[in-house]
Design an enzyme around this catalytic site. Structure first.
Site, PDB file in Angstrom:
ATOM      1  N   GLU A  36      38.872 -36.975 -52.237  1.00  0.00           N
ATOM      2  CA  GLU A  36      40.015 -36.089 -51.949  1.00  0.00           C
ATOM      3  C   GLU A  36      39.622 -34.635 -52.159  1.00  0.00           C
ATOM      4  O   GLU A  36      38.940 -34.308 -53.134  1.00  0.00           O
ATOM      5  CB  GLU A  36      41.177 -36.459 -52.879  1.00  0.00           C
ATOM      6  N   ASP A  39      36.685 -32.848 -47.915  1.00  0.00           N
ATOM      7  CA  ASP A  39      36.316 -32.639 -46.499  1.00  0.00           C
ATOM      8  C   ASP A  39      36.040 -31.172 -46.176  1.00  0.00           C
ATOM      9  O   ASP A  39      35.082 -30.849 -45.482  1.00  0.00           O
ATOM     10  CB  ASP A  39      37.328 -33.285 -45.529  1.00  0.00           C
ATOM     11  N   SER A  70      60.253 -35.813 -29.052  1.00  0.00           N
ATOM     12  CA  SER A  70      59.965 -36.719 -30.164  1.00  0.00           C
ATOM     13  C   SER A  70      61.228 -37.444 -30.593  1.00  0.00           C
ATOM     14  O   SER A  70      62.274 -36.809 -30.815  1.00  0.00           O
ATOM     15  CB  SER A  70      59.419 -35.953 -31.369  1.00  0.00           C
ATOM     16  N   GLY A 126      55.415 -36.005 -43.880  1.00  0.00           N
ATOM     17  CA  GLY A 126      55.398 -35.257 -45.138  1.00  0.00           C
ATOM     18  C   GLY A 126      55.158 -36.121 -46.362  1.00  0.00           C
ATOM     19  O   GLY A 126      55.368 -35.683 -47.488  1.00  0.00           O
ATOM     20  N   GLY A 128      52.185 -37.442 -47.160  1.00  0.00           N
ATOM     21  CA  GLY A 128      50.760 -37.473 -47.489  1.00  0.00           C
ATOM     22  C   GLY A 128      50.015 -38.570 -46.746  1.00  0.00           C
ATOM     23  O   GLY A 128      48.875 -38.884 -47.092  1.00  0.00           O
ATOM     24  N   ASP A 176      41.580 -36.225 -41.972  1.00  0.00           N
ATOM     25  CA  ASP A 176      42.745 -36.936 -41.437  1.00  0.00           C
ATOM     26  C   ASP A 176      42.556 -37.275 -39.969  1.00  0.00           C
ATOM     27  O   ASP A 176      42.867 -38.378 -39.518  1.00  0.00           O
ATOM     28  CB  ASP A 176      44.008 -36.079 -41.588  1.00  0.00           C
TER      29      ASP A 176
HETATM   30  P1  ADP Z   1      51.856 -35.354 -43.369  1.00  0.00           P
HETATM   31  O1  ADP Z   1      50.788 -35.066 -42.389  1.00  0.00           O
HETATM   32  O2  ADP Z   1      51.322 -35.712 -44.718  1.00  0.00           O
HETATM   33  O3  ADP Z   1      52.862 -36.352 -42.914  1.00  0.00           O
HETATM   34  P2  ADP Z   1      52.495 -32.609 -42.820  1.00  0.00           P
HETATM   35  O4  ADP Z   1      53.380 -31.628 -43.502  1.00  0.00           O
HETATM   36  O5  ADP Z   1      51.069 -32.268 -42.619  1.00  0.00           O
HETATM   37  O6  ADP Z   1      52.655 -33.996 -43.611  1.00  0.00           O
HETATM   38  O7  ADP Z   1      53.060 -32.938 -41.382  1.00  0.00           O
HETATM   39  C1  ADP Z   1      54.434 -33.230 -41.209  1.00  0.00           C
HETATM   40  C2  ADP Z   1      54.938 -32.484 -39.979  1.00  0.00           C
HETATM   41  O8  ADP Z   1      54.373 -33.078 -38.790  1.00  0.00           O
HETATM   42  C3  ADP Z   1      56.428 -32.599 -39.774  1.00  0.00           C
HETATM   43  O9  ADP Z   1      57.101 -31.589 -40.506  1.00  0.00           O
HETATM   44  C4  ADP Z   1      56.553 -32.376 -38.283  1.00  0.00           C
HETATM   45  O10 ADP Z   1      56.463 -31.012 -37.949  1.00  0.00           O
HETATM   46  C5  ADP Z   1      55.304 -33.056 -37.753  1.00  0.00           C
HETATM   47  N1  ADP Z   1      55.592 -34.451 -37.372  1.00  0.00           N
HETATM   48  C6  ADP Z   1      55.108 -35.570 -37.942  1.00  0.00           C
HETATM   49  N2  ADP Z   1      55.571 -36.679 -37.308  1.00  0.00           N
HETATM   50  C7  ADP Z   1      56.376 -36.233 -36.312  1.00  0.00           C
HETATM   51  C8  ADP Z   1      57.147 -36.870 -35.289  1.00  0.00           C
HETATM   52  N3  ADP Z   1      57.214 -38.192 -35.182  1.00  0.00           N
HETATM   53  N4  ADP Z   1      57.829 -36.078 -34.446  1.00  0.00           N
HETATM   54  C9  ADP Z   1      57.786 -34.733 -34.551  1.00  0.00           C
HETATM   55  N5  ADP Z   1      57.075 -34.097 -35.473  1.00  0.00           N
HETATM   56  C10 ADP Z   1      56.377 -34.813 -36.344  1.00  0.00           C
HETATM   57 MG    MG Z   2      49.399 -33.496 -42.428  1.00  0.00          MG
END
Ligand code: ADP
Ligand code: MG
Length: 386
Positions: A36, A39, A70, A126, A128, A176
């Site tokens: 962790e 990268d 989406s 969100g 992780g 990732d």
């Molecule tokens: P993680 O990658 O750990 O889930 P991030 O904060 O990096 O958390 O990414 C989350 C963001 O990715 C969301 O706030 C949104 O903007 C975008 N996202 C993830 N999945 C979707 C989805 N199914 N539809 C639209 N946006 C998405």
């Molecule tokens: Mg992310």
């Protein structure tokens, strides 16, 4: 990811865009077993793909429009953009991730145009578990095939990372995206973040009577984005002070002498990165020797390093790790960038329910809602599913 999922997304596409997509693709979220915050130091990691994935149905458009929808987009579910106007800063909200991929492909000089895109996801956002990379990689593999780009997997991952860094403004490393495009079912992915060389390492949990639980704490602390950038900057500064291209170039043998040459605040950061890279090597050796249960102590050791040296943990992930280990988990650690998000716990199959219940109880005693529990089953990387 089944034909059912592809069918449901085709139906969503028809409702929103009309007609049929040219194909349906899926790209998974991931958990990182160990390695962790390595990268972006050009180091090593050992992620595996989850069954949870972003599914995308897409069809090219000849008029240069990118129409994105989406199923998880809420009030702003649809975005209509002109491909030639895509530029960092020009796109708001979740659409930055898919639009950023199209921009990143064009930045590479590739002649890609518009598309109708419909997205649906089972990766919690969100948490992780890398929903953002899954989203980028789903769009990247769809575009690769629709526009006949013939890109190699690591190139797709780099383009997706470029989108997240430059277009979405998140200074993530490449793990990732590499996990989402390169993982194989039944395997963990031994990743060299410098060369992007990968090795598939057999990870047969069921065959060894084991399960890997994901405990999503459902917290994400506000400081996460700034803290991540500060940690990354600290590592880069340490490498500069040591005259190294990256902290990857320091190993355990050189660590004691190197630490004497650094200002005190950088010492624990460097210690984490070096010991964490070594833990990846030890984990790969254990898996290659057919001893997945030996991963347990490495997970817990890695968590202690993230908590005590790197400062990337938080009260909730520490609580989940401590409660899982106290209840008999073979080992547990936070996974992903930290400051909230998810914990993984390696458990004997028969003890999974008890461990999950003990964690829920510990959270209740602390006045917190129980983490959501998923099971991590090593799953395939990005691919066409319909
Ligand atoms: P993680 O990658 O750990 O889930 P991030 O904060 O990096 O958390 O990414 C989350 C963001 O990715 C969301 O706030 C949104 O903007 C975008 N996202 C993830 N999945 C979707 C989805 N199914 N539809 C639209 N946006 C998405
Ligand atoms: Mg992310």
């Amino acid at each position: 990811m089944t034909a059912d999922a592809a069918g449901a997304v085709r139906e969503g596409f028809r409702r929103v865009h009309g007609g049929s997509p040219e194909g349906v693709w899926a790209a998974p979220g991931r958990v990182n077993l160990i390695g962790e915050h390595t990268d972006y130091n050009d180091g090593f990691a050992l992620p595996m793909a989850l069954p949870q994935a972003v599914v995308v149905a897409a069809r090219r458009r000849g008029d240069g429009l990118l129409r994105l929808h989406s199923a998880q987009g809420g009030a702003a579910a649809t975005a209509v953009l002109r491909v030639e106007d895509l530029a960092p800063g020009a796109t708001e909200g979740w659409a930055r991730y898919p639009a950023g991929v199209v921009w990143a492909l064009r930045e590479r000089g590739l002649a890609v145009g518009g598309a109708d895109v419909y997205l649906d996801s089972t990766v919690p956002a969100g948490a992780g578990l890398s929903s953002s990379a899954a989203l980028e990689c789903a769009v990247a593999v769809a575009y690769d095939e629709l526009y006949g780009l013939g890109m190699a997997r690591p190139e797709l991952a780099r383009a997706a990372q470029h989108a997240e860094n430059a277009y979405a403004g998140v200074p993530c490393g490449v793990m990732d995206q590499m996990a989402s495009v390169c993982c194989a079912g039944g395997h963990a992915l031994h990743l060299d973040s410098r060369s992007l060389e990968v090795r598939q390492v057999p990870f047969d949990l069921a065959g060894h009577g084991l399960r890997l639980l994901v405990l999503d704490t459902r917290v994400k602390h506000d400081l996460a984005d700034g803290a991540y950038a500060a940690l990354r900057a600290g590592c880069e500064r340490a490498a500069r002070l040591l005259g190294l291209p990256a902290l990857r170039d320091l190993d355990g043998a050189g660590l004691p002498a190197a630490l004497t040459r650094l200002p005190g605040e950088l010492v624990p950061l460097v210690r984490h990165v070096v010991t964490e890279n070594a833990r990846v090597g030890r984990a790969v050796a254990e898996l290659a020797a057919g001893r997945p249960e030996a991963l347990g102590p490495l997970l817990t050791e890695g968590h202690a390093s993230l908590r005590d040296d790197y400062g990337a943990s938080c009260a909730e992930t520490d609580l989940a790790v401590a409660a899982a280990v106290a209840a008999g988990a073979l080992g547990a650690r936070m996974t992903g960038g930290g400051f909230g998000g998810s914990v993984i716990a390696l458990v004997r199959a028969g003890e999974a329910a008890d461990v999950a219940a003990a964690v829920a109880e510990a959270f209740a005693a602390a006045g917190r809602a129980a983490p959501a529990v998923l099971e991590a089953v090593p799953s395939p990387g990005a691919r066409r599913i319909g």
